[in-house]
Design an enzyme around this catalytic site. Structure first.
Site, PDB file in Angstrom:
ATOM      1  N   CYS A 123       0.721  -1.398  -0.198  1.00 57.03           N
ATOM      2  CA  CYS A 123      -0.058  -0.309  -0.008  1.00 57.03           C
ATOM      3  C   CYS A 123       0.735   1.706  -0.364  1.00 57.03           C
ATOM      4  O   CYS A 123       0.152   1.930  -0.240  1.00 57.03           O
ATOM      5  CB  CYS A 123      -0.715  -0.271   0.732  1.00 57.03           C
ATOM      6  SG  CYS A 123      -2.566  -1.676   1.744  1.00 57.03           S
ATOM      7  N   HIS A 248      -2.841   7.422   2.180  1.00 60.63           N
ATOM      8  CA  HIS A 248      -3.766   6.336   1.429  1.00 60.63           C
ATOM      9  C   HIS A 248      -4.888   5.405   2.417  1.00 60.63           C
ATOM     10  O   HIS A 248      -5.056   5.878   3.371  1.00 60.63           O
ATOM     11  CB  HIS A 248      -2.956   4.718   2.036  1.00 60.63           C
ATOM     12  CG  HIS A 248      -3.067   3.528   1.937  1.00 60.63           C
ATOM     13  ND1 HIS A 248      -3.809   3.357   0.844  1.00 60.63           N
ATOM     14  CD2 HIS A 248      -3.100   2.085   3.074  1.00 60.63           C
ATOM     15  CE1 HIS A 248      -3.859   1.596   1.120  1.00 60.63           C
ATOM     16  NE2 HIS A 248      -3.857   1.420   2.574  1.00 60.63           N
ATOM     17  N   ASN A 278     -10.377  -0.130  -0.294  1.00 59.37           N
ATOM     18  CA  ASN A 278      -9.128   0.189   0.283  1.00 59.37           C
ATOM     19  C   ASN A 278      -8.559  -0.641  -1.357  1.00 59.37           C
ATOM     20  O   ASN A 278      -8.311  -1.829  -1.829  1.00 59.37           O
ATOM     21  CB  ASN A 278      -8.349  -0.657   0.732  1.00 59.37           C
ATOM     22  CG  ASN A 278      -7.207  -0.540   1.530  1.00 59.37           C
ATOM     23  OD1 ASN A 278      -6.234  -1.239   0.068  1.00 59.37           O
ATOM     24  ND2 ASN A 278      -6.792  -1.327   2.494  1.00 59.37           N
TER      25      ASN A 278
END
Length: 322
Positions: A123, A248, A278
């Protein structure tokens, strides 16, 4: 013998010249997950992670989405594919170990014979890639670099498992980085916590993604606020001078807690997780590209990007919006 090797000319700075994003058309709401048999509810998901819906790719691959996002970034930058001399693909969801996808991505975009490599910092991958691109430009080893974060997480997630199936989604975002007469990409603040690497892993037998949600939550909320402040300081800015904060998109509660630690109430905060879920390395460029399209951030404004995830790895830096 005392030889002196030649070095390429170095520009004064680097900058992001254009951004683009792509999300697949299939929208999956929380109620859709319940209808599929996931033991959850819309209220449970929104209360804990803040997601209302996400996008799933059906017929598209990770590389298909990367091509779409990169094409848009190139168009927005006004730079021809033939001017790109390095391609960096940040992903943790490639279909095979070898070959990586960057060279094929370049070929599909019509980029002739660039340097090309994949980067896996999960990520945090897009920010790692952005820094690698900037460093290549500043060292004179590349003039124009394409950085893409693309993920098809639905290939690796058990969609019936409440801990991960409700969170992860698919998409891609891209940036074109080029030489500049001034610094448009600030110093990176990065690091890792390998002792906690087991918090986010893939099962070695099934390649299914697993994570210890509470452990990751505690780590992110206790660590990333300081990282964000350090990145602002490294760029010579106070948080109040930022126009945008793009962390993020892991969890809405994490986003809001880090934003609170910045103590800059007038800064626009990306909360794209609500409608996108996500998307790992794609989440930052998707969110930032959307904010620019909506006019929430203007060209030349300073924005802070903070990536964090499996490894555990993190990276943050201030950039000027294209």
């Amino acid at each position: 013998m005392n030889l002196q090797l030649s070095t390429p000319p170095r520009p004064a700075g680097s900058r992001v010249a254009g951004l683009g994003h792509y999300q697949p058309p299939t929208v999956v709401t929380n109620d859709d997950l319940v209808a599929r048999g996931v033991h959850t509810s819309d209220e449970w998901i929104q209360t804990r992670v803040g997601i209302a819906e996400r996008r799933f790719a059906t017929d598209e691959t990770m590389l298909d989405m990367a091509v779409a996002a990169a094409s848009k970034a190139l168009a927005n930058s006004g730079i021809s594919p033939t001017e790109i001399d390095l391609v960096i693909l940040a992903t943790c969801t490639g279909k095979q170990q070898v070959p990586g996808g960057a060279a094929e991505l370049a070929s599909r975009l019509g980029i002739p014979s660039p340097g090309a490599y994949d980067l896996n910092a999960a990520c945090a991958g897009f920010v790692y890639g952005l820094n690698a691109a900037s460093n290549a430009v500043l060292a004179g080893h590349a003039h124009t670099v394409l950085v893409v974060g693309s993920e098809k997480l639905t290939d690796y997630v058990d969609l019936m498992e409440r801990g991960t199936g409700i969170i992860f989604a698919d998409g891609a975002g891209a940036a074109v980085v080029t030489a500049s007469d001034r610094a448009g990409i600030g110093p990176v603040v990065w690091g890792s916590d390998g002792d906690s690497a087991g918090a986010i892993t893939t099962d070695p037998a099934t390649a299914t993604l697993r994570q210890e949600g509470q452990s990751v939550f505690r780590w992110a909320t206790s660590t990333m606020g300081d990282v964000a402040l350090r990145a602002c300081a490294a760029a010579g800015l106070e948080p109040s001078q930022l126009a945008g904060f793009i962390p993020h998109q892991a969890n809405l509660r994490i986003i809001d807690l880090i934003a609170k630690k910045l103590n800059a109430p007038n800064v626009v905060v990306a909360r794209d997780i609500i409608t996108s879920g996500n998307t790992s390395s794609a989440s930052i460029p998707i969110a930032l590209s959307k904010m620019l399209e909506r006019g929430e951030i203007t060209s030349g404004a300073p924005v802070l990007v903070v990536g964090f995830g499996a490894g555990l790895t993190y990276a943050a830096q201030v950039i000027l919006a294209p």
